[in-house]
Design an enzyme around this catalytic site. Structure first.
Site, short mmCIF file in Angstrom:
data_model
loop_
_atom_site.label_atom_id
_atom_site.label_comp_id
_atom_site.label_asym_id
_atom_site.label_seq_id
_atom_site.Cartn_x
_atom_site.Cartn_y
_atom_site.Cartn_z
N LYS A 225 43.97 43.15 46.29
CA LYS A 225 43.93 41.77 45.80
C LYS A 225 43.73 40.85 46.99
CE LYS A 225 46.54 38.16 43.45
NZ LYS A 225 47.65 37.84 42.55
N LYS B 164 40.64 42.92 42.71
CA LYS B 164 40.64 41.53 42.25
C LYS B 164 40.36 40.59 43.40
CE LYS B 164 43.84 38.08 40.58
NZ LYS B 164 45.22 37.76 40.38
C1 PBG Z 1 49.76 35.91 40.46
C2 PBG Z 1 48.41 35.96 39.89
C3 PBG Z 1 47.33 35.12 40.20
C4 PBG Z 1 46.28 35.54 39.39
C5 PBG Z 1 46.73 36.60 38.62
N1 PBG Z 1 48.05 36.85 38.96
C6 PBG Z 1 47.26 33.95 41.09
C7 PBG Z 1 47.40 34.12 42.53
O1 PBG Z 1 47.50 35.23 43.06
O2 PBG Z 1 47.44 33.09 43.18
C8 PBG Z 1 44.91 34.93 39.37
C9 PBG Z 1 44.14 35.19 38.15
C10 PBG Z 1 42.96 34.30 37.98
O3 PBG Z 1 42.57 33.51 38.86
O4 PBG Z 1 42.36 34.39 36.90
N2 PBG Z 1 50.73 35.93 39.45
#
Ligand code: PBG
Length: 336
Positions: free
Chosen positions: A207, A260
């Site tokens: 991520k 991601k």
């Molecule tokens: C954290 C989380 C995020 C997203 C999914 N889980 C935000 C982040 O890491 O700041 C982003 C998902 C998206 O942008 O669609 N709980």
């Protein structure tokens, strides 16, 4: 053989030929629809300005969407909670009567096991400062003092409590997204100890610290009061490090590995496909959705075709499951 004997256009001539030889096909069961569930506030869905077609739901209206997802043949939903109260550690995340457990029980009552229910596990929606766990004092190495750094091991303790609350409410899969070290192993051990060995862990393994999460932070009310997530999420330029993250999460017992965002990281996804036999998920994140939706609104591209193409590319690169805000329209178009 080469031209003129070989003519690759032969198999592209008619729709029937093209369909017969298509290498990648989309099916609604490949899609996971992210749902934002709000505790308190208005008793109706509230549209998210930066994500046309996406709304925050109440713990009641979310059940209707889950039922629509089943009808459309969608594989699963992933729940994000927006709590009524926030504090420095995010304790509303593991409240058994919080938005995610409440919505999970209501969805199960309506659709039974016909839908795979995932719960995102992170504290950023539940902390008053918007970070992914308690802040301050101790950096990942245990020494560097920095009041904007998330305390790794304390954050993980919170994730385990979240996962237990969501498992008890009936989710199939918990998906830790906080990028804390050791989170997958701790959650696996916590679930097993509590008798939830049937609940799987989807690791947000690779991520990245991405600008494409912008609209999500409006949607989930998880904007940070200061700082960023670069001390735990990955640097967008790092590909070898993704292998390390994926290897560790696989070794920690993840059932599914995730990359991601999706479209800007297809090389990472394709490499993960070649390297792992575990199922792979990819998250087409809020900014990826918003870009296409905004351009389509301006008439600059055909939004439905562009969305179909983007998700096809994500599947082609190796994803078994695609988390996408467009799951419902995509699935309905495939159903004809
Ligand atoms: C954290 C989380 C995020 C997203 C999914 N889980 C935000 C982040 O890491 O700041 C982003 C998902 C998206 O942008 O669609 N709980």
């Amino acid at each position: 053989m080469s031209f003129p004997t070989t003519r690759l256009r032969r198999l592209r001539r008619t729709p029937a030929l093209r369909s017969a030889f298509a290498e990648t096909r989309l099916h609604p069961a490949q899609f996971v629809l992210p749902l934002f569930v709000r505790e308190g506030g208005p008793e109706h869905p509230t549209p998210i300005a930066s994500m046309p077609g996406v709304s925050q739901h109440t713990t009641t209206t979310v059940v209707d969407v889950a039922a629509e997802a089943v009808t459309a043949g969608i594989g699963g939903v992933i729940l994000f909670g927006i709590p009524a109260t926030k504090d420095a550690v995010g304790s509303s995340g593991w409240d058994p009567s919080g938005p995610v457990p409440t919505a999970t029980r209501a969805i199960r009552d309506r659709v039974g096991d016909d839908l795979v229910v995932w719960a995102d596990v992170c504290q950023c929606e539940y902390t008053d400062h918007g970070h992914c766990g308690p802040l301050g004092g101790v950096g990942p190495g245990g020494s560097s003092a920095d009041d904007q750094l998330v305390r790794n091991d304390e954050a993980v303790e919170g994730y385990v409590r979240d996962a237990l609350a969501y498992a008890a409410a009936g989710v199939d899969l918990v998906a830790p997204s906080g990028m804390m070290d050791g989170q997958v192993a701790a959650i696996r051990a916590g679930l097993d100890e509590a008798g939830h060995e049937r609940v799987g862990v989807v690791a947000y393994a690779a991520k990245y610290a991405s600008a494409f999460y912008g609209p999500f932070r409006d949607a989930a009310g998880s904007s940070m009061s200061g700082g960023d997530r670069a001390s735990h999420q990955m640097d967008p330029g790092n590909r070898r490090e993704a292998r390390l993250e994926l290897d560790l999460d696989a070794a920690e017992g993840a059932d599914v590995l995730m990359v991601k965002p999706a479209l800007a990281y297809l090389d990472v996804l394709a490499e993960a496909r070649a390297r792992f036999d575990q199922p792979l998920a990819a998250y087409q994140v809020s900014g990826e959705y918003a870009m296409l939706a905004a351009a389509a609104e301006r008439g600059w591209l055909d939004g439905d075709r562009a969305m179909h193409e983007a998700v096809t590319a994500i599947v082609r690169a190796g994803a078994d499951q695609v988390l996408t805000y467009a799951a419902l329209p995509l699935a309905r178009a495939l159903q004809g």
